[in-house]
Motif scaffolding. Structure first.
Motif, mmCIF file in Angstrom:
data_model
loop_
_atom_site.group_PDB
_atom_site.id
_atom_site.type_symbol
_atom_site.label_atom_id
_atom_site.label_comp_id
_atom_site.label_asym_id
_atom_site.label_seq_id
_atom_site.Cartn_x
_atom_site.Cartn_y
_atom_site.Cartn_z
ATOM 1 N N LYS A 52 43.156 40.587 39.801
ATOM 2 C CA LYS A 52 43.782 41.534 40.659
ATOM 3 C C LYS A 52 43.945 41.317 41.996
ATOM 4 O O LYS A 52 45.257 41.727 42.551
ATOM 5 C CB LYS A 52 42.907 42.927 40.638
ATOM 6 C CG LYS A 52 43.254 44.156 40.946
ATOM 7 C CD LYS A 52 42.536 45.208 40.874
ATOM 8 C CE LYS A 52 42.888 46.623 41.482
ATOM 9 N NZ LYS A 52 43.218 46.700 42.868
ATOM 10 N N GLU A 53 43.278 40.474 42.672
ATOM 11 C CA GLU A 53 43.617 40.067 44.005
ATOM 12 C C GLU A 53 45.022 39.514 44.175
ATOM 13 O O GLU A 53 45.945 39.639 45.022
ATOM 14 C CB GLU A 53 42.720 39.197 44.612
ATOM 15 C CG GLU A 53 42.955 39.180 46.207
ATOM 16 C CD GLU A 53 41.648 37.988 46.629
ATOM 17 O OE1 GLU A 53 41.481 37.007 46.181
ATOM 18 O OE2 GLU A 53 40.787 38.639 47.448
ATOM 19 N N GLU B 163 35.400 39.655 28.423
ATOM 20 C CA GLU B 163 35.137 40.920 29.234
ATOM 21 C C GLU B 163 35.068 40.680 30.749
ATOM 22 O O GLU B 163 35.418 41.421 31.353
ATOM 23 C CB GLU B 163 33.798 41.425 28.971
ATOM 24 C CG GLU B 163 33.479 42.798 29.126
ATOM 25 C CD GLU B 163 34.250 43.834 28.759
ATOM 26 O OE1 GLU B 163 34.571 44.715 29.354
ATOM 27 O OE2 GLU B 163 34.971 43.749 27.619
ATOM 28 N N ARG B 164 34.813 39.461 31.096
ATOM 29 C CA ARG B 164 34.600 39.067 32.475
ATOM 30 C C ARG B 164 36.018 38.777 33.175
ATOM 31 O O ARG B 164 36.131 38.534 34.250
ATOM 32 C CB ARG B 164 33.549 38.111 32.714
ATOM 33 C CG ARG B 164 32.191 38.502 32.303
ATOM 34 C CD ARG B 164 31.303 37.516 32.544
ATOM 35 N NE ARG B 164 31.523 36.007 32.016
ATOM 36 C CZ ARG B 164 31.176 35.993 30.804
ATOM 37 N NH1 ARG B 164 30.646 36.964 29.684
ATOM 38 N NH2 ARG B 164 31.626 34.652 30.095
ATOM 39 N N GLY C 58 49.454 46.243 43.162
ATOM 40 C CA GLY C 58 50.167 47.667 43.193
ATOM 41 C C GLY C 58 49.164 48.514 42.335
ATOM 42 O O GLY C 58 49.544 49.722 42.133
ATOM 43 N N PHE C 59 48.089 48.289 41.797
ATOM 44 C CA PHE C 59 47.157 49.125 40.892
ATOM 45 C C PHE C 59 46.078 49.593 41.859
ATOM 46 O O PHE C 59 45.326 48.635 42.466
ATOM 47 C CB PHE C 59 46.681 47.874 39.814
ATOM 48 C CG PHE C 59 47.648 47.743 38.709
ATOM 49 C CD1 PHE C 59 47.881 48.298 37.689
ATOM 50 C CD2 PHE C 59 48.553 46.628 38.900
ATOM 51 C CE1 PHE C 59 48.801 48.007 36.525
ATOM 52 C CE2 PHE C 59 49.497 46.375 38.137
ATOM 53 C CZ PHE C 59 49.829 47.184 36.889
ATOM 54 N N GLY C 60 45.518 50.587 41.673
ATOM 55 C CA GLY C 60 44.518 51.201 42.273
ATOM 56 C C GLY C 60 43.277 50.815 41.516
ATOM 57 O O GLY C 60 42.273 50.730 42.158
ATOM 58 N N ARG C 61 43.170 50.763 40.349
ATOM 59 C CA ARG C 61 41.987 50.795 39.609
ATOM 60 C C ARG C 61 41.804 49.494 38.879
ATOM 61 O O ARG C 61 42.923 49.043 38.153
ATOM 62 C CB ARG C 61 41.751 52.107 38.638
ATOM 63 C CG ARG C 61 41.339 53.379 39.282
ATOM 64 C CD ARG C 61 41.433 54.249 38.472
ATOM 65 N NE ARG C 61 40.485 54.173 37.161
ATOM 66 C CZ ARG C 61 40.298 55.058 36.139
ATOM 67 N NH1 ARG C 61 40.596 56.345 36.388
ATOM 68 N NH2 ARG C 61 39.674 55.033 35.352
ATOM 69 N N LEU C 62 40.782 49.002 38.763
ATOM 70 C CA LEU C 62 40.594 47.487 38.000
ATOM 71 C C LEU C 62 40.992 47.814 36.562
ATOM 72 O O LEU C 62 41.739 46.918 36.101
ATOM 73 C CB LEU C 62 39.116 46.826 38.401
ATOM 74 C CG LEU C 62 38.996 45.738 37.707
ATOM 75 C CD1 LEU C 62 40.058 44.506 38.093
ATOM 76 C CD2 LEU C 62 37.499 45.180 37.745
ATOM 77 N N ASP C 63 40.436 48.726 36.028
ATOM 78 C CA ASP C 63 40.623 48.839 34.488
ATOM 79 C C ASP C 63 42.138 49.155 34.006
ATOM 80 O O ASP C 63 42.461 48.460 33.235
ATOM 81 C CB ASP C 63 39.588 50.170 34.034
ATOM 82 C CG ASP C 63 40.057 51.449 34.532
ATOM 83 O OD1 ASP C 63 40.505 51.485 35.741
ATOM 84 O OD2 ASP C 63 39.827 52.382 34.043
ATOM 85 N N LYS D 138 44.098 46.221 31.831
ATOM 86 C CA LYS D 138 44.902 46.666 30.452
ATOM 87 C C LYS D 138 46.343 46.205 30.608
ATOM 88 O O LYS D 138 46.805 45.664 29.693
ATOM 89 C CB LYS D 138 44.897 48.285 30.417
ATOM 90 C CG LYS D 138 45.408 48.543 29.159
ATOM 91 C CD LYS D 138 45.712 50.120 29.099
ATOM 92 C CE LYS D 138 46.524 50.681 27.661
ATOM 93 N NZ LYS D 138 46.494 52.143 27.523
ATOM 94 N N GLN D 139 47.111 46.135 31.871
ATOM 95 C CA GLN D 139 48.322 45.954 31.992
ATOM 96 C C GLN D 139 48.486 44.262 31.724
ATOM 97 O O GLN D 139 49.337 43.663 31.087
ATOM 98 C CB GLN D 139 48.906 46.188 33.314
ATOM 99 C CG GLN D 139 50.511 45.823 33.516
ATOM 100 C CD GLN D 139 51.293 46.390 32.358
ATOM 101 O OE1 GLN D 139 51.336 47.609 32.116
ATOM 102 N NE2 GLN D 139 52.087 45.611 31.902
ATOM 103 N N PHE D 140 47.354 43.719 32.567
ATOM 104 C CA PHE D 140 47.564 42.217 32.702
ATOM 105 C C PHE D 140 47.224 41.555 31.101
ATOM 106 O O PHE D 140 48.040 40.363 30.917
ATOM 107 C CB PHE D 140 46.204 41.700 33.665
ATOM 108 C CG PHE D 140 46.360 40.026 33.845
ATOM 109 C CD1 PHE D 140 47.315 39.587 34.865
ATOM 110 C CD2 PHE D 140 45.823 39.362 32.828
ATOM 111 C CE1 PHE D 140 47.340 38.205 34.811
ATOM 112 C CE2 PHE D 140 45.642 37.809 33.118
ATOM 113 C CZ PHE D 140 46.728 37.430 34.166
#
Length: 314
Positions: free
Chosen positions: A247-248, A284-285, A253-258, A262-264
């Motif tokens: 995410k980093e 999962e990790r 542009g994503f606020g939430r990690l979940d 999902k998008q990634f």
């Protein structure tokens, strides 16, 4: 070979589309496998570790990506006027394609001066990008943003910083006409800055244009593909990457990690659809990158860089 490619090779596209796989992934993988194009493109390794924004930012907003090894800072440029106007940083797939073209042409020719006009138009056509109407307006807009902005890479090399505080271009890619965008014209050449060109020659990442063509309208998939092309072939052992680290690098542009996760996952499948040799496990990790062949074989790369033509894919 990935499951999608195995499905296509064994049963063909008509049967593959019946499987529980996103049709867009099937279409991209099938088109890639069927392509006989063999052109090789290049980008500076820094772009495989930190990239431009995917969506438009406020025109006066800078953009920064910080990873373990690279920091990218993009400052918006100004258009002269009374008063001067900030035009914003480049973003999206069109900006990425323009930069890829500039870097690829520079390495193919061995020159910082890069032909534009018809050459750029022909390259966009080769990628299936329309060169008229709204699409060309987008290209012109991103060309101006790239030309006017200041992009700098800070690259950590032990305790030292590498390329820093440098523009990508020494000369602009456009001439502003007196009217609206239809009056704009590309100039004949653009010139990469000498420092950036030298870094590009030292640290190029080869990619397949036939792969780029299938994901050309998906800026995140372009970033993920280039990252995999840079990372996988130099690994000596499976390498885990956490969701927070992903995410980093990819998900500012994503606020939430979940939401990012999902998008990634979907985007990774799309990137892998045009990189059959890549081996990546999702868990999962995060993900685990496994040692894999480069998308461009060394022999093919040698042919491309000496002006020869590489063999078509089988």
């Amino acid at each position: 070979m990935g499951a999608v490619h195995q499905l296509l090779m064994e049963f063909g596209k008509e049967e593959a589309v019946k499987a529980d796989v996103d049709r867009r992934v099937i279409e991209a993988a099938a088109a890639y496998l069927a392509s006989e194009e063999s052109e090789i493109g290049f980008l500076y390794s820094g772009w495989a570790q930190a990239a431009l924004p995917h969506r438009r930012l406020p025109d006066d907003a800078p953009w920064q990506v910080i990873t373990n090894h690279v920091t990218l800072l993009v400052q918006p440029g100004m258009r002269p006027g009374k008063p001067p106007v900030s035009i914003g940083v480049p973003y999206g797939s069109r900006a990425r394609l323009i930069l890829l073209y500039l870097q690829s042409e520079a390495l193919r020719t061995g020159r910082r001066d890069i032909s534009l006009g018809r050459s750029l138009h022909a390259w966009l056509r080769r990628l299936g990008i329309p060169i008229g109407g709204r699409s060309m307006q987008d290209v012109r807009d991103q060309a101006e943003r790239i030309s006017r902005c200041r992009m700098s890479f800070d690259v950590m090399q032990g305790n030292r910083l590498g390329l820093a505080n440098q523009t990508i271009l020494d000369t602009a890619m456009f001439v502003k006409g007196d009217g609206d965008s239809p009056g704009d014209q590309f100039i004949e050449t653009a010139t990469l800055s000498e420092v950036f060109f030298n870094q590009l020659k030292r640290h190029p990442v080869p990619i397949e244009e036939s792969a780029i063509k299938q994901i050309a309208n998906n800026s995140l998939a372009l970033d993920v593909y280039c990252w995999l092309a840079y990372r996988l072939h130099v690994l000596n052992a499976p390498t885990p990457i956490s969701w927070s680290a992903l995410k980093e690098q990819f998900g500012q542009g994503f606020g939430r990690l979940d939401h990012f996760r999902k998008q990634f996952r979907h985007t990774l499948v799309m990137a892998l659809s045009v990189y059959p040799a890549a081996s990546v496990d999702v868990h999962e990790r995060g993900v685990t990158l496994n040692p894999s062949p480069a998308p461009v074989a060394p022999k093919t790369l040698r042919l491309a860089t000496v002006g020869g033509r590489a063999p078509a894919k089988r």
